[in-house]
Write an enzyme that holds these catalytic residues in place. Structure first.
Site, mmCIF file in Angstrom:
data_model
loop_
_atom_site.group_PDB
_atom_site.id
_atom_site.type_symbol
_atom_site.label_atom_id
_atom_site.label_comp_id
_atom_site.label_asym_id
_atom_site.label_seq_id
_atom_site.Cartn_x
_atom_site.Cartn_y
_atom_site.Cartn_z
ATOM 1 C CG ASP A 57 -0.113 -0.308 2.573
ATOM 2 O OD1 ASP A 57 -0.797 -0.371 3.708
ATOM 3 O OD2 ASP A 57 0.861 0.197 2.479
ATOM 4 C CB SER A 99 -2.144 -14.035 9.470
ATOM 5 O OG SER A 99 -1.962 -13.977 7.670
ATOM 6 C CG HIS A 152 4.851 -9.565 -0.663
ATOM 7 N ND1 HIS A 152 3.839 -9.515 0.694
ATOM 8 C CD2 HIS A 152 5.958 -10.708 -0.636
ATOM 9 C CE1 HIS A 152 4.656 -11.019 0.406
ATOM 10 N NE2 HIS A 152 5.596 -11.319 0.675
HETATM 11 C C1 BV8 Z 1 7.129 -17.711 -3.604
HETATM 12 C C2 BV8 Z 1 1.558 -8.857 -3.568
HETATM 13 C C3 BV8 Z 1 8.917 -19.062 -3.606
HETATM 14 C C4 BV8 Z 1 -0.566 -9.252 -3.268
HETATM 15 C C5 BV8 Z 1 1.064 -10.933 -1.107
HETATM 16 C C6 BV8 Z 1 6.017 -22.921 1.971
HETATM 17 C C7 BV8 Z 1 4.704 -23.298 2.581
HETATM 18 C C8 BV8 Z 1 3.731 -23.534 2.404
HETATM 19 C C9 BV8 Z 1 2.904 -22.069 1.125
HETATM 20 C C10 BV8 Z 1 3.943 -20.850 0.032
HETATM 21 C C11 BV8 Z 1 5.728 -21.917 0.957
HETATM 22 N N1 BV8 Z 1 6.871 -21.193 -0.272
HETATM 23 C C12 BV8 Z 1 6.035 -20.799 -0.796
HETATM 24 C C13 BV8 Z 1 4.447 -21.187 -0.434
HETATM 25 C C14 BV8 Z 1 2.566 -20.592 -1.302
HETATM 26 C C15 BV8 Z 1 2.354 -18.640 -0.780
HETATM 27 C C16 BV8 Z 1 2.408 -19.066 0.422
HETATM 28 O O1 BV8 Z 1 2.943 -18.798 1.600
HETATM 29 N N2 BV8 Z 1 0.842 -19.693 0.527
HETATM 30 C C17 BV8 Z 1 0.317 -18.983 2.007
HETATM 31 C C18 BV8 Z 1 -1.451 -18.412 1.473
HETATM 32 C C19 BV8 Z 1 0.283 -20.404 2.760
HETATM 33 N N3 BV8 Z 1 3.978 -18.016 -1.294
HETATM 34 C C20 BV8 Z 1 4.634 -17.689 -2.515
HETATM 35 O O2 BV8 Z 1 3.680 -17.956 -3.342
HETATM 36 C C21 BV8 Z 1 5.348 -16.687 -2.180
HETATM 37 N N4 BV8 Z 1 6.162 -16.578 -2.939
HETATM 38 O O3 BV8 Z 1 7.224 -18.841 -1.633
HETATM 39 O O4 BV8 Z 1 7.958 -18.331 -4.490
HETATM 40 C C22 BV8 Z 1 7.995 -20.306 -4.891
HETATM 41 C C23 BV8 Z 1 7.374 -20.194 -6.374
HETATM 42 C C24 BV8 Z 1 6.975 -20.835 -6.775
HETATM 43 C C25 BV8 Z 1 5.380 -22.328 -6.139
HETATM 44 C C26 BV8 Z 1 5.928 -22.034 -4.303
HETATM 45 C C27 BV8 Z 1 7.604 -21.484 -4.072
HETATM 46 C C28 BV8 Z 1 4.784 -15.650 -3.242
HETATM 47 C C29 BV8 Z 1 3.874 -14.747 -1.090
HETATM 48 C C30 BV8 Z 1 3.500 -13.018 -1.332
HETATM 49 C C31 BV8 Z 1 2.331 -13.331 -2.155
HETATM 50 N N5 BV8 Z 1 1.701 -11.586 -2.326
HETATM 51 N N6 BV8 Z 1 1.045 -9.284 -1.630
HETATM 52 C C32 BV8 Z 1 -0.789 -7.669 -2.869
HETATM 53 O O5 BV8 Z 1 -1.054 -8.106 -2.085
HETATM 54 O O6 BV8 Z 1 -1.820 -7.672 -3.778
HETATM 55 S S1 BV8 Z 1 0.732 -11.556 0.099
HETATM 56 C C33 BV8 Z 1 -0.577 -10.915 0.309
HETATM 57 O O7 BV8 Z 1 -0.296 -11.490 2.079
HETATM 58 C C34 BV8 Z 1 -0.213 -9.068 1.022
HETATM 59 O O8 BV8 Z 1 1.337 -9.487 1.387
HETATM 60 C C35 BV8 Z 1 -0.147 -9.946 2.992
HETATM 61 O O9 BV8 Z 1 0.364 -8.680 3.748
HETATM 62 C C36 BV8 Z 1 0.207 -10.977 3.071
HETATM 63 C C37 BV8 Z 1 0.511 -11.404 3.915
HETATM 64 O O10 BV8 Z 1 -0.922 -11.961 4.635
HETATM 65 P P1 BV8 Z 1 -0.783 -10.762 5.926
HETATM 66 O O11 BV8 Z 1 -0.112 -9.472 5.801
HETATM 67 O O12 BV8 Z 1 -0.178 -11.465 7.095
HETATM 68 O O13 BV8 Z 1 -2.016 -10.086 6.258
HETATM 69 P P2 BV8 Z 1 -3.142 -11.108 6.616
HETATM 70 O O14 BV8 Z 1 -4.892 -10.092 6.620
HETATM 71 O O15 BV8 Z 1 -2.912 -12.352 6.577
HETATM 72 O O16 BV8 Z 1 -2.685 -10.706 8.547
HETATM 73 C C38 BV8 Z 1 -3.623 -9.737 9.027
HETATM 74 C C39 BV8 Z 1 -3.185 -9.574 10.484
HETATM 75 O O17 BV8 Z 1 -3.279 -8.209 11.365
HETATM 76 C C40 BV8 Z 1 -4.161 -10.541 11.183
HETATM 77 O O18 BV8 Z 1 -3.097 -11.357 11.631
HETATM 78 C C41 BV8 Z 1 -4.852 -9.445 12.058
HETATM 79 O O19 BV8 Z 1 -5.210 -10.720 13.094
HETATM 80 C C42 BV8 Z 1 -4.549 -8.910 11.974
HETATM 81 N N7 BV8 Z 1 -4.337 -6.916 12.624
HETATM 82 C C43 BV8 Z 1 -5.977 -7.298 11.865
HETATM 83 N N8 BV8 Z 1 -5.652 -5.367 12.618
HETATM 84 C C44 BV8 Z 1 -4.856 -5.681 13.075
HETATM 85 C C45 BV8 Z 1 -4.567 -6.709 13.200
HETATM 86 N N9 BV8 Z 1 -3.060 -6.573 14.439
HETATM 87 C C46 BV8 Z 1 -2.926 -5.155 15.251
HETATM 88 N N10 BV8 Z 1 -3.645 -4.209 15.230
HETATM 89 C C47 BV8 Z 1 -4.242 -3.803 14.087
HETATM 90 N N11 BV8 Z 1 -4.979 -2.993 13.594
#
Ligand code: BV8
Ligand code: ZN
Length: 243
Positions: A104, A189, A119
Site C-alpha cells: 500500500d 497472520s 511483495h
Molecule cells: C514464493 C502482494 C517461491 C500481492 C502478497 C511454503 C509453505 C506453504 C506455502 C508456500 C511456501 N512457500 C511458498 C508458498 C506459497 C505462498 C504462500 O506462502 N502461501 C500461503 C498462503 C500458505 N508463497 C508464495 O507464493 C510466495 N512466493 O515463495 O516463491 C515459490 C515459487 C513458486 C512456487 C512455490 C514457491 C509469494 C508470497 C507473496 C504473495 N503476495 N502480496 C498483493 O498484495 O496484491 S502476500 C499478501 O499476504 C499481502 O502482501 C499480505 O501482506 C500478505 C500476508 O498477509 P498478512 O499481511 O499477514 O495479512 P493477513 O490479513 O493475513 O493478516 C493480518 C493480521 O493482522 C491478522 O493476523 C490480524 O489479526 C492482524 N490485525 C488486523 N488488524 C490489526 C491487526 N494487528 C494489529 N493491529 C490491528 N489493528
C-alpha cells in the site's frame, strides 16, 4: 500488557540493530482491508484468489478491477500512528530495517527510509512485454492499461502467490532479520512464506522477537513477547518517553 511493553521498550533502547516485519494488520486502522480477516473480501472473491499469475492470465480485466479498487481505496487513506511510530523508532535506533509485506505504500508516505517492500508496491506497474517499471499514482488505470513505450499490457508490480520474491530484496531482508538484536513482527497472520520465517530465523540467531497482533498466530509460541492488541495503540507506546 504494561509490564511487557516496558520490558520490550528497554530491550529496544539497548539494541544497536533492530528489524521490523509488518503485514496488512498495521494498515487496518488506516482503513485498508486485511487479506484474511473479514476485510479480505472483494465482490465475494478472496484476495488470495486474485493475487496470482493464473488469475491475471485467465482474466486480466477482473484482476485490474480488483487492483483499481484497492488503488482507489488506498488513495483516500493515510498512514496511522503505528506507521508514524516506526518512523520515530528508525531515528532512535542506530541500525534499523523495516521489512513490509504490504504493497500500500503507507510506510513510504509516513517517512520510513530504510524500507524493503518484499511483495512490491501497488503504485508501481510493470510492462508484461518490455518489463519497464513505472510509478503511477493515478487511482484508476482502467482495466487494460498499456505500456507507453511498447504498447504491451501492464500488470501491478507486486509479487503474486506462486511468484518468487526479488532475490536481492529477500537476501537483504534475511540479513537484517538474522543480524538484528530485536525483531518486531507487527500485524501479520504469519502464514505467507518466506516472510513468516524471517522472525524464526532471527530468533535462531539469538534475537529477541516480539509479535504485536490482534490475534495469536502460528509463530506466537516462538515469540519472546506476544502482545495482543491494536498496532496503532501498542507501537506508539514502545517509542514514547525514549528521549
Ligand atoms: C514464493 C502482494 C517461491 C500481492 C502478497 C511454503 C509453505 C506453504 C506455502 C508456500 C511456501 N512457500 C511458498 C508458498 C506459497 C505462498 C504462500 O506462502 N502461501 C500461503 C498462503 C500458505 N508463497 C508464495 O507464493 C510466495 N512466493 O515463495 O516463491 C515459490 C515459487 C513458486 C512456487 C512455490 C514457491 C509469494 C508470497 C507473496 C504473495 N503476495 N502480496 C498483493 O498484495 O496484491 S502476500 C499478501 O499476504 C499481502 O502482501 C499480505 O501482506 C500478505 C500476508 O498477509 P498478512 O499481511 O499477514 O495479512 P493477513 O490479513 O493475513 O493478516 C493480518 C493480521 O493482522 C491478522 O493476523 C490480524 O489479526 C492482524 N490485525 C488486523 N488488524 C490489526 C491487526 N494487528 C494489529 N493491529 C490491528 N489493528
Ligand atoms: Zn513495454
Amino acid at each position: 500488557m504494561e509490564k511487557e511493553i516496558n520490558a520490550l521498550r528497554e530491550k529496544l533502547r539497548k539494541a544497536d540493530r533492530v528489524a521490523v516485519l509488518t503485514g496488512a494488520g498495521i494498515s487496518a486502522e488506516s482503513g485498508v482491508p486485511t487479506f484474511r480477516g473479514s476485510g479480505g473480501l472483494w465482490r465475494n472473491y478472496q484476495a488470495t484468489d486474485l493475487a496470482t499469475p493464473q488469475a491475471f492470465a485467465k482474466d486480466p480485466e477482473l484482476v485490474w478491477e480488483f487492483y483499481n479498487w484497492r488503488r482507489d481505496l488506498i488513495s483516500k487513506v493515510t498512514y496511522n500512528p503505528a506507521h508514524r511510530a516506526l518512523v520515530d523508532l528508525e531515528s532512535l535506533v542506530p541500525n534499523f530495517t523495516l521489512i513490509t509485506q504490504n504493497v500500500d505504500g503507507l510506510h513510504l508516505l509516513a517517512g520510513s527510509q530504510n524500507l524493503l517492500e518484499i511483495h512490491g508496491n501497488l503504485w508501481k506497474v510493470r510492462c508484461t512485454r518490455c518489463r519497464e517499471i513505472t510509478l503511477d499514482r493515478s487511482p484508476d488505470l482502467g482495466t487494460s492499461p498499456k505500456c507507453k513505450t511498447c504498447g504491451g499490457l501492464l500488470r501491478p508490480h507486486v509479487i503474486w502467490f506462486g511468484e518468487s520474491l526479488d532475490q536481492d530484496i529477500l537476501h537483504r531482508s534475511i540479513e537484517a532479520s538474522t543480524n538484528s538484536r530485536v525483531m518486531l513482527v507487527i500485524g501479520t497472520s504469519s502464514v505467507v512464506q518466506p516472510a513468516a520465517s524471517l522472525a524464526l530465523e532471527a530468533k535462531s540467531r539469538g534475537a529477541v522477537v516480539a509479535e504485536i497482533n490482534l490475534e495469536r498466530t502460528p509463530n506466537s509460541s516462538s515469540m519472546d513477547f506476544s502482545l495482543i492488541g491494536k498496532a496503532g495503540e501498542i507501537v506508539p507506546r514502545l517509542v514514547e518517553g525514549w528521549k
